[in-house]
Design an enzyme around this catalytic site. Structure first.
Site, mmCIF file in Angstrom:
data_model
loop_
_atom_site.group_PDB
_atom_site.id
_atom_site.type_symbol
_atom_site.label_atom_id
_atom_site.label_comp_id
_atom_site.label_asym_id
_atom_site.label_seq_id
_atom_site.Cartn_x
_atom_site.Cartn_y
_atom_site.Cartn_z
ATOM 1 C CD GLU A 82 -2.804 1.348 2.355
ATOM 2 O OE1 GLU A 82 -3.775 2.107 2.230
ATOM 3 O OE2 GLU A 82 -2.599 0.649 3.367
ATOM 4 C CD GLU A 136 -7.843 2.732 5.220
ATOM 5 O OE1 GLU A 136 -7.132 2.238 6.099
ATOM 6 O OE2 GLU A 136 -7.386 3.191 4.160
#
Length: 255
Positions: A137, A235
């Site tokens: 990520e 998120e």
């Protein structure tokens, strides 16, 4: 596209532990969930809630987080991967999120990348043996994560492409990417096969889609044009009660 609730932040006003947040998400019509670190969580309770609801995890983080660019931390990083792979098997073998760690002062970009490739190649072999996918990520360094090594989606894709493992992919976060000034379509064009999961949050603020300046229907249309068929991980930090937050998000995304 289906939605995946980040139960680290969502349903927290209504419930305490993650098992009950999974149940609350299921009652709200969301059967995909994700969270952050796992060692401080009730893993057995999470497994039971997933079984009870028929829900699935779309990801959680390799824990503890250790640097991929600092060789002094590589042994600990690989041990964290091993332990998290064991936990993942108990929870349906979802993808596991890998953060990069921080830049090392006085170290060249070439050495940073070489160290990242070296340890991620070893981690990918562990993931292949376990049948679990690791997702690398990139995070923004302008707001939340100053000093983080991996803040470029292109670099993350390059590293994953160089390693060439079917069990190492990229997590693309629209919010982090937009904060860094990236153009999503040009960054991902022809490389969406390297992306395992996509997360969303509006900018500025990292709140629900619909609270900021991003054209979410355009983002979703572009993702479809690029060939993405996976889930959208929510998120974001909610500003509203869970059901109202989800309603706003669905309207903004058009899904």
């Amino acid at each position: 596209m289906k939605l995946s609730a980040c139960i680290e932040w969502q349903f927290g006003d209504e419930t305490v532990g993650l098992p009950d947040r999974i149940r609350a998400a299921s009652e709200a019509g969301i059967d995909l969930v994700e969270f952050h670190l796992w060692r401080d969580k009730d893993v057995d309770g999470i497994a039971l809630a997933l079984e009870e609801t028929g829900s699935k995890l779309t990801g959680f983080c390799v824990d503890p987080r250790r640097s991929i660019v600092d060789p002094a931390q590589h042994a600990e990083m690989l041990e964290a991967v091993r332990g998290t792979l064991e936990a993942a098997v108990k929870l349906g073998s979802p993808p596991l999120i890998v953060a990069s760690g921080f830049l090392r002062e006085g170290v060249s970009p070439e050495e940073h990348r070489a160290e990242a490739v070296k340890v991620l190649r070893e981690a990918a072999l562990l993931a292949e043996e376990a049948g679990v996918t690791l997702v690398l990520e990139p995070l923004n360094t302008k707001v939340e994560h100053p000093g983080m090594y991996l803040d470029s989606t292109r670099l993350a894709l390059d590293i994953v492409e160089e390693i060439g493992s079917p069990r190492l992919k990229v997590l693309y976060d629209v919010y982090h990417s937009r904060v860094m000034g990236e153009d999503m379509k040009s960054v991902l064009e022809g490389r969406m096969h390297l992306v395992e999961h996509v997360q969303v949050a509006d900018m500025p603020g990292r709140n629900e889609p619909g609270t900021g300046e991003i054209d979410w229907k355009g983002v979703v249309a572009d993702l479809r044009d690029l060939g993405y068929q996976g889930a959208l991980g929510l998120e974001y930090r909610p500003t509203l009660p869970a059901l109202e937050s989800l309603a706003m998000t669905r309207e903004a995304l058009g899904v």
